[in-house]
Design a protein around this motif. Structure first.
Motif, short mmCIF file in Angstrom:
data_model
loop_
_atom_site.label_atom_id
_atom_site.label_comp_id
_atom_site.label_asym_id
_atom_site.label_seq_id
_atom_site.Cartn_x
_atom_site.Cartn_y
_atom_site.Cartn_z
N SER A 171 -9.62 -0.43 -15.04
CA SER A 171 -8.30 -1.05 -15.05
C SER A 171 -8.19 -2.04 -13.89
O SER A 171 -8.73 -1.80 -12.81
CB SER A 171 -7.24 0.04 -14.90
OG SER A 171 -6.03 -0.55 -14.45
N SER A 188 2.77 3.78 -4.75
CA SER A 188 1.66 4.27 -5.57
C SER A 188 1.36 3.24 -6.65
O SER A 188 2.20 2.38 -6.96
CB SER A 188 2.03 5.59 -6.22
OG SER A 188 2.97 5.37 -7.25
N VAL A 189 0.17 3.31 -7.21
CA VAL A 189 -0.22 2.37 -8.26
C VAL A 189 0.81 2.40 -9.39
O VAL A 189 1.23 1.37 -9.91
CB VAL A 189 -1.61 2.73 -8.82
CG1 VAL A 189 -1.93 1.90 -10.05
CG2 VAL A 189 -2.66 2.52 -7.77
N ASN A 223 -9.57 6.53 -14.58
CA ASN A 223 -9.41 5.30 -15.36
C ASN A 223 -8.82 5.59 -16.74
O ASN A 223 -8.00 4.82 -17.25
CB ASN A 223 -10.77 4.60 -15.48
CG ASN A 223 -10.63 3.16 -15.95
OD1 ASN A 223 -9.80 2.41 -15.45
ND2 ASN A 223 -11.43 2.79 -16.94
N ARG A 227 4.21 0.80 -8.44
CA ARG A 227 4.07 -0.64 -8.35
C ARG A 227 3.98 -1.27 -9.75
O ARG A 227 4.58 -2.29 -10.03
CB ARG A 227 2.79 -0.95 -7.55
CG ARG A 227 2.71 -2.36 -7.12
CD ARG A 227 1.67 -2.62 -6.06
NE ARG A 227 1.47 -4.06 -5.98
CZ ARG A 227 2.35 -4.91 -5.47
NH1 ARG A 227 3.47 -4.47 -4.95
NH2 ARG A 227 2.10 -6.20 -5.47
N PHE A 228 3.25 -0.59 -10.57
CA PHE A 228 3.02 -1.05 -11.92
C PHE A 228 4.33 -1.09 -12.72
O PHE A 228 4.64 -2.07 -13.39
CB PHE A 228 2.01 -0.08 -12.54
CG PHE A 228 1.62 -0.40 -13.92
CD1 PHE A 228 0.63 -1.33 -14.16
CD2 PHE A 228 2.23 0.22 -14.99
CE1 PHE A 228 0.26 -1.63 -15.44
CE2 PHE A 228 1.86 -0.07 -16.27
CZ PHE A 228 0.87 -1.00 -16.50
N MET A 263 -5.19 6.24 -16.22
CA MET A 263 -4.50 4.97 -15.93
C MET A 263 -4.34 4.15 -17.20
O MET A 263 -3.29 3.56 -17.44
CB MET A 263 -5.28 4.18 -14.87
CG MET A 263 -4.58 2.93 -14.38
SD MET A 263 -3.04 3.31 -13.49
CE MET A 263 -2.16 1.76 -13.67
N HIS A 313 0.81 -1.22 0.00
CA HIS A 313 0.00 0.00 0.00
C HIS A 313 0.84 1.26 0.00
O HIS A 313 0.39 2.33 -0.41
CB HIS A 313 -0.96 0.00 1.19
CG HIS A 313 -2.18 -0.80 0.90
ND1 HIS A 313 -3.15 -0.36 0.03
CD2 HIS A 313 -2.58 -2.02 1.31
CE1 HIS A 313 -4.08 -1.29 -0.07
NE2 HIS A 313 -3.76 -2.30 0.69
N GLU A 357 -1.00 2.80 -18.78
CA GLU A 357 -0.78 1.38 -19.07
C GLU A 357 -0.31 1.18 -20.50
O GLU A 357 0.60 0.41 -20.78
CB GLU A 357 -2.07 0.57 -18.88
CG GLU A 357 -2.35 0.21 -17.44
CD GLU A 357 -3.68 -0.54 -17.27
OE1 GLU A 357 -4.10 -1.28 -18.18
OE2 GLU A 357 -4.30 -0.36 -16.22
N PHE A 387 -5.78 -2.35 -12.14
CA PHE A 387 -4.92 -1.76 -11.12
C PHE A 387 -5.63 -0.68 -10.31
O PHE A 387 -5.03 -0.04 -9.47
CB PHE A 387 -3.66 -1.19 -11.77
CG PHE A 387 -2.87 -2.26 -12.46
CD1 PHE A 387 -1.98 -3.04 -11.74
CD2 PHE A 387 -3.04 -2.52 -13.80
CE1 PHE A 387 -1.27 -4.06 -12.35
CE2 PHE A 387 -2.33 -3.53 -14.42
CZ PHE A 387 -1.45 -4.31 -13.70
N LEU A 388 -6.91 -0.47 -10.60
CA LEU A 388 -7.67 0.52 -9.84
C LEU A 388 -8.82 -0.19 -9.12
O LEU A 388 -9.36 -1.17 -9.64
CB LEU A 388 -8.23 1.60 -10.78
CG LEU A 388 -7.20 2.48 -11.47
CD1 LEU A 388 -7.87 3.43 -12.45
CD2 LEU A 388 -6.39 3.28 -10.45
#
Ligand code: NAG
Ligand code: NAG
Length: 369
Positions: free
Chosen positions: A188, A102-103, A205, A106-107, A208, A99, A212, A190-191
């Motif tokens: 996504s 951040s997204v 989205n 991590r991505f 994101m 956590h 992506e 990832f969200l």
């Protein structure tokens, strides 16, 4: 299951005797392996006499012993190496640390971890030995999650590819198959959004999905391509463009279901097979001591697990003590807790049992039977 029959039928038609299948499940996440392995078990259990060679970083678990072993040859990549690589790339299995990133961070880390993961797998001495052994295969089944370089196997053996996606469809898979994915309708992976997004969520989205797409095209494809070239160039004369391979997939088996996710359109060669890993209730067994513990609960049983990889034992101590405080006060319930270390943090309350790996399916089945 009808889909499996179709797949078996197809394999049967192409070969009078069983097909020799190469399956590659490169993910360090055990849940991916368990899902893919169930598919292999069902394929070899049929009357068509298929055989499977399965490459993965996971060891066969106790629960899998019942399968007809002789038809699945497992090539196990030392998981310590792949796990260590995963951690070295800054990926974590701890809920809190996950956590903290951040997204986007991590991505991006995941993309690099995916590439190095495939590189290590293809460099493995056992895999190299298989590749140069002269053995022929009829079909490639591959867990395509940041592992596109593995499609080199399909070209090398000249076989069709079945992609499996244990986490459901994502924008990359849709892209490879040419299936539409709309940022205003499809959240996504990832969200944390559902298909019913507010305007604000749709904007997030859209951003994101742009992210992506860009990282996929500029980081992921390029890094996978170099792994693909370095491993397969030495094996074939003229390696096709790697993008052509990812556009040449025959079938996708997606682990989702409209009842659990949301109904959406897929091309006819993208099949939703959610529930494929479930076994017949007759095959499931809760060990006797666990069964009696569950039956002795006056109010019922609560089972707690954060998933195959996320460690309950590594939750921050204040969160753990809140959980335990609540658990010990709910005297009428018995708790089964996935707990990954030998020692418990305090004397184990008598309404609680811990185990690092539970027969989860059997436990959940017990609760509905
Ligand atoms: C199944 O295939 C194996 C080789 O993969 C072969 O040795 C065996 O005889 C076959 N069994 C049947 C019943 O066809
Ligand atoms: C596409 O897949 C088929 C088998 O399904 C194979 O014969 C063909 O060579 C593949 N083409 C490329 C460019 O990989």
């Amino acid at each position: 299951m009808r889909m499996l029959q179709l797949l078996s039928l197809w394999l049967l038609c192409s070969h009078a005797t069983g097909a020799n299948i190469l399956a590659v499940l490169p993910s360090v996440w055990r849940s991916h392996y368990l899902f893919g392995r169930r598919l292999m078990q069902q394929l070899v259990a049929g009357p068509q006499n298929h055989s499977v060679t399965l490459i993965s970083p996971h060891a066969r678990g106790e629960a899998d012993v019942a399968a007809p072993l002789y038809k699945i040859r497992e090539i196990r990549i030392e998981d310590q190496d792949l796990m260590q690589n995963w951690l070295d790339m800054g990926m974590s299995f701890e809920a809190e640390q996950m956590h903290a990133q951040s997204v986007m961070e991590r991505f991006t880390r995941m993309i690099y971890a995916g590439t190095t993961n495939v590189d290590l797998l293809l460099s493995d001495a056992q895999v190299q030995k298989l590749l140069t052994s002269g053995e022929k295969f009829d079909l490639l089944i591959v867990d395509l999650f940041l592992s596109d370089a593995l499609l080199g196997f399909a070209y090398y053996y000249g076989v069709p590819t079945v992609a499996i996606s244990p986490t459901g469809a994502n924008s990359w898979l849709n892209n490879m198959f040419g299936n539409p994915q709309s940022a205003s309708l499809d959240p996504s992976n990832f969200l944390p959004f559902t298909e019913r997004m507010s305007t604000r969520q749709r904007i997030a989205n859209t951003l994101m999905s742009t992210f992506e797409r860009l990282t996929y095209n500029f980081f992921h494809l390029i890094s996978q391509q170099s792994v693909y070239s370095s491993h397969f160039e030495v094996l074939v004369n003229e390696l096709p463009n790697y993008r052509d391979l990812s556009k040449n997939l025959s079938l996708a088996l997606i682990n989702s279901h409209p009842a659990m996710d949301y109904p959406r359109a897929y091309l006819p060669n993208m099949l939703e097979v959610g529930g494929l890993h479930l076994r017949d209730p007759q095959q499931l067994q809760v060990p006797n001591h666990v069964r009696s513990f569950m039956e002795a609960a006056p109010g019922g049983v609560i089972y707690m697990s954060l998933g195959a990889e996320v460690q309950t034992a590594q939750l921050p101590s204040e969160k753990l003590s809140t959980f335990l405080d609540v658990f010990t006060h709910l005297r009428e319930f018995h708790f089964l807790l996935k707990w990954e270390t030998e020692e418990f943090i305090q004397p184990l309350p008598d309404n609680m049992m811990i185990n690092s790996w539970w027969p989860q399916e059997a436990i959940l089945e017990w609760s509905v039977s």
